[in-house]
Design a protein around this motif. Structure first.
Motif, PDB file in Angstrom:
ATOM      1  N   LYS A   1       0.816  -1.209   0.000  1.00 36.67           N
ATOM      2  CA  LYS A   1       0.000   0.000   0.000  1.00 36.67           C
ATOM      3  C   LYS A   1       0.853   1.264   0.000  1.00 36.67           C
ATOM      4  O   LYS A   1       0.380   2.343  -0.376  1.00 36.67           O
TER       5      LYS A   1
ATOM      6  N   SER B   1      -2.849  -6.230  -2.282  1.00 38.40           N
ATOM      7  CA  SER B   1      -1.928  -5.276  -1.685  1.00 38.40           C
ATOM      8  C   SER B   1      -2.208  -5.126  -0.189  1.00 38.40           C
ATOM      9  O   SER B   1      -3.355  -5.154   0.243  1.00 38.40           O
ATOM     10  N   SER B   2      -1.127  -5.003   0.597  1.00 41.59           N
ATOM     11  CA  SER B   2      -1.301  -4.951   2.050  1.00 41.59           C
ATOM     12  C   SER B   2      -0.275  -4.024   2.679  1.00 41.59           C
ATOM     13  O   SER B   2       0.595  -3.469   1.996  1.00 41.59           O
ATOM     14  N   ASP B   3      -0.369  -3.892   3.996  1.00 36.94           N
ATOM     15  CA  ASP B   3       0.613  -3.096   4.740  1.00 36.94           C
ATOM     16  C   ASP B   3       1.739  -3.959   5.290  1.00 36.94           C
ATOM     17  O   ASP B   3       2.628  -3.466   5.988  1.00 36.94           O
TER      18      ASP B   3
ATOM     19  N   ARG C   1       0.310  -8.939   7.891  1.00 40.94           N
ATOM     20  CA  ARG C   1      -0.002 -10.372   7.825  1.00 40.94           C
ATOM     21  C   ARG C   1       1.258 -11.190   7.493  1.00 40.94           C
ATOM     22  O   ARG C   1       1.459 -12.280   8.026  1.00 40.94           O
TER      23      ARG C   1
END
Length: 224
Positions: free
Chosen positions: A48, A103-105, A108
């Motif tokens: 992100k 899309s991620s930060d 996880r």
């Protein structure tokens, strides 16, 4: 019946304690090339925060045994807590990004690495120490610069596997393990590099055993 249940409970508790106190022999410090991760059939999604820098990024710091086996998921009660690494989050986002989709930060991804691998190093490192150690090792292992100094660049060109290993060994002082993947055209690509580290996660060592990376003699170093 009751005796049997009590016996099973005692055995389960014993196994849990054994796992929590489980020793290991060394760490694999694994770095991946984002160009190879993305240039595959599964593709990738940028974090992100945007496209990561064109550099090797951390995949993980994995406890291992000298025979090639490894412990995993050693403490189910020890969960990842973002608050424990608050001061490291910016560096983790930069040097340990997730390229998985969606899309991620990255949280996880880091949670997975801690629960599966980090919990097996708790005899040496707490959660903050574990992630901090990996970030410091990344600073020590400037793999891209080592390769560029040997004329090996991420330009979609093909380079000798032996030359790549020699360049990394020249830079780090130790023989690396090289793992390759294949792009949609079935070209063998430089994907991951394994370096070995002592149990304090501070010092590179010669690997007791190296993974088999299934690389061709000539491999592509893809752009990113």
């Amino acid at each position: 019946m009751r005796t049997g249940i009590i016996f099973k409970l005692v055995m389960l508790q014993s196994l849990a304690v054994s796992c929590l106190g489980q020793d290991f022999d060394f760490f694999y410090f694994v770095l991946q090339w984002p160009g190879a991760y993305c240039d595959s059939r599964q593709s990738c999604c940028y974090p992100k925060t945007g496209k990561p820098s064109s550099d090797f990024s951390i995949h993980g710091l994995w406890p291992n045994y000298n025979d090639g086996s490894y412990p995993s998921n050693c403490d189910p009660d020890s969960q990842f807590h973002k608050s424990e690494v608050e001061d490291l989050l910016n560096k983790m986002a930069e040097k340990w990004p997730s390229l998985a989709c969606p899309s991620s930060d990255g949280v996880r991804f880091w949670e997975h690495e801690w629960v599966k691998h980090g919990t097996c190093s708790e005899s040496e490192l707490d959660q903050h120490d574990y992630f901090d150690a990996a970030l410091k090792l990344k600073d020590k292992a400037n793999l891209l610069q080592f390769l560029k100094s040997a004329g090996i660049n991420p330009d979609d060109g093909f380079y000798s596997l032996k030359e790549i290993k020699n360049a990394i060994e020249e830079g780090t002082g130790f023989s690396p393990g090289i793992e390759c993947n294949k792009d949609p055209s079935r070209n063998s690509q430089l994907y991951q590099i394994y370096l070995c580290v002592d149990t304090s996660a501070t010092t590179f060592i010669e690997c007791p055993i190296l993974p088999q990376g299934r690389c061709a003699p000539e491999i592509q170093f893809p752009k990113f």
